[in-house]
Write a protein that holds these residues in place. Structure first.
Motif, PDB file in Angstrom:
ATOM      1  N   ALA A  87       3.676   5.534  -6.063  1.00  0.00           N
ATOM      2  CA  ALA A  87       4.065   5.191  -7.439  1.00  0.00           C
ATOM      3  C   ALA A  87       3.396   6.034  -8.527  1.00  0.00           C
ATOM      4  N   PRO A  88       2.087   6.326  -8.455  1.00  0.00           N
ATOM      5  CA  PRO A  88       1.479   7.072  -9.565  1.00  0.00           C
ATOM      6  C   PRO A  88       2.139   8.417  -9.831  1.00  0.00           C
TER       7      PRO A  88
ATOM      8  N   MET B 137       0.794   5.298   6.843  1.00  0.00           N
ATOM      9  CA  MET B 137       0.615   6.336   5.824  1.00  0.00           C
ATOM     10  C   MET B 137       0.486   7.720   6.453  1.00  0.00           C
TER      11      MET B 137
ATOM     12  N   LEU C 244       2.084   1.722  -3.495  1.00  0.00           N
ATOM     13  CA  LEU C 244       1.005   2.146  -4.385  1.00  0.00           C
ATOM     14  C   LEU C 244       0.667   3.621  -4.191  1.00  0.00           C
ATOM     15  N   ALA C 245       0.825   4.111  -2.970  1.00  0.00           N
ATOM     16  CA  ALA C 245       0.493   5.509  -2.699  1.00  0.00           C
ATOM     17  C   ALA C 245       1.451   6.452  -3.415  1.00  0.00           C
TER      18      ALA C 245
ATOM     19  N   SER D 266       0.836  -1.207   0.000  1.00  0.00           N
ATOM     20  CA  SER D 266       0.000   0.000   0.000  1.00  0.00           C
ATOM     21  C   SER D 266       0.867   1.253   0.000  1.00  0.00           C
TER      22      SER D 266
END
Lengths: 316, 134
Positions: free
Chosen positions: A98-99, A274, A95-96, A92
């Motif tokens: 990477a974009p 996070m 993923l937070a 997670s």
């Protein structure tokens, strides 16, 4: 003033981890029969992962590599569930980030893809091995691995822009070259890589460890991209996150299908780390980096030593 | 619309949207589960006696399902939470499926082959078809 705020924050995080250690060390917890309400543990997990999120950003490591040894050592959860949660946590987090990194070119999809393919196959193998091993052997291997990671982090050197004379044949065939814009210097940075076969072999080994112990593998991916392949450091850090998201996805399915993922452990951990990471980013400018890094290395050494001794039956 | 886009841009866009959705649904699922809106399959009060057990013994004690059988338990809060967690694991597969045609359109056959192989690996892991995984 900002320096003292940074020091106070580090002290606060140390206290949170110490509190967790005290709770863990209580006789009732050791007996597996906690006298406290069920929700105290997820709340403590949230507090500790929040602190880990802050520390991970400040020390420049992924939260996953801290989560498994520390939660495995200080909390009453079985290592099967801790490893399952560790994989989801690392996933997670990757993923937070990477974009945005993909969009601004600090991550290269083409660079990550071959490593991800090799790593995801071996991470599945690692997950199967990890779930088949007895707990004592697993703790011993985890302890030895974490101590080795602490040593690698302590000794490793990094190079901002390694010299690469030319792509190797495999790297050229896979188009492992490109340009990204470095906002810090305001210039475009051309990059290419070499020694691709050796790097893929290294990524295969890292994948086994990631799957077996539920670790995020940024601690190993970044040096392989940077020092073995010769990718610029910023590109290595960015691409490591994307690689980790694919590799950990593969291993996570093995844990999910076995029932080794408990949402009550995963959810507070993901949210905690996070939120902590967001605070860590804000503190990055003022926190004493050397003290943070020293704290992380000490935590890893302690947690690794604890796991090793637990596996060997010396400190049950 | 994506015809001329670089595969990396497509991957970034899909991963960004998917990650946002997964985080939002995870928070909602945690609220439904821990908030007691949906009853859990394993009572929350029993968890401290169970989460210290190896996964095999946990399953024996609770009768918890394996493989994809948990789909039939989505009326329970803990399995709604698990479904949200699964979204994180499925995102890479979705993004790879989306960029495969983009690589083919760009004429990057070797990269397309890598993407196809990665899809096979992720599908094998997700479908639990790997020998020894059961």
């Amino acid at each position: 003033m900002p320096q003292s705020l940074g020091r106070n924050t580090i002290t606060g995080m140390r206290l949170v981890l110490l509190a967790a250690a005290i709770v863990w060390a209580s006789p009732a917890a050791a007996a597996g029969q906690s006298p406290v309400a069920w929700w105290v543990w997820p709340l403590a997990l949230f507090a500790v992962t929040f602190a880990l999120g802050v520390v991970a950003v400040l020390a420049g490591v992924g939260g996953g590599v801290l989560f498994v040894p520390i939660v495995g050592a200080f909390f009453p959860f079985h290592l099967d569930f801790v490893r399952g949660a560790g994989l989801l946590l690392a996933l997670s987090g990757a993923l937070a980030a990477a974009p945005a990194l993909l969009a601004n070119g600090l991550t290269s999809l083409r660079l990550a893809m071959p490593a991800a393919l090799v790593g995801s196959v071996t991470s599945i193998v690692g997950a199967l091995i990890g779930l088949a091993l007895p707990a004592d052997i697993l703790y011993t291997a985890l302890g030895a691995t974490i101590l080795a990671i602490a040593l690698v982090m302590w000794r490793s050197r990094r190079s901002d822009h390694p010299e690469v004379p030319a792509n190797d044949p495999l790297g050229a065939a896979l188009r492992l070259h490109g340009v990204y814009h470095d906002q810090a210097t305001g210039r475009d940075v051309e990059w290419k890589v070499w020694r691709t076969p050796a790097a893929l072999a290294a990524f295969a080994g890292v994948g086994v460890l990631a799957g077996m112990f539920g670790l995020g593998a940024g601690w190993a991916n970044v040096p392989v991209f940077n020092l073995v392949m010769g990718a610029p450091l910023k590109l290595s850090v960015g691409s490591s996150g994307l690689l980790l998201s694919v590799v950990d996805s593969s291993a996570a399915w093995i844990y999910l299908h076995r029932g080794a993922v408990l949402p009550m452990l995963v959810a507070p951990s993901v949210i905690g780390i996070m939120l902590g990471a967001r605070i860590g980013v804000r503190l990055l400018r003022i926190a004493p980096a050397a003290a943070v890094r020293g704290t992380v290395l000490a935590l890893l050494a302690f947690a690794g030593g604890r796991a090793l001794l637990k596996g060997l039956g010396v400190w049950a | 619309m994506d015809l001329k886009r670089d595969p990396q841009d497509i991957y970034a866009r899909w991963l960004g949207a998917g990650a946002w959705l997964a985080f939002a649904l995870s928070l909602l699922a945690l609220f439904l589960y821990a908030g007691g809106v949906l009853a859990p399959f394993v009572p929350l009060e029993r968890l401290p006696q169970l989460w210290g057990l190896p996964v095999e013994r946990f399953r024996e004690q609770t009768g918890a399902p394996t493989d994809w059988d948990w789909i039939g338990y989505l009326r329970y809060g803990d399995y709604v939470g698990l479904a949200a967690v699964c979204l994180f694991a499925v995102l890479s597969l979705v993004c790879y499926l989306r960029v495969l045609p983009a690589f083919l359109r760009h004429g990057e056959r070797l990269q397309a082959a890598l993407v196809a192989a990665q899809i096979v690996v992720l599908l094998a892991a997700a479908s639990h078809l790997i020998p020894g995984a059961r």
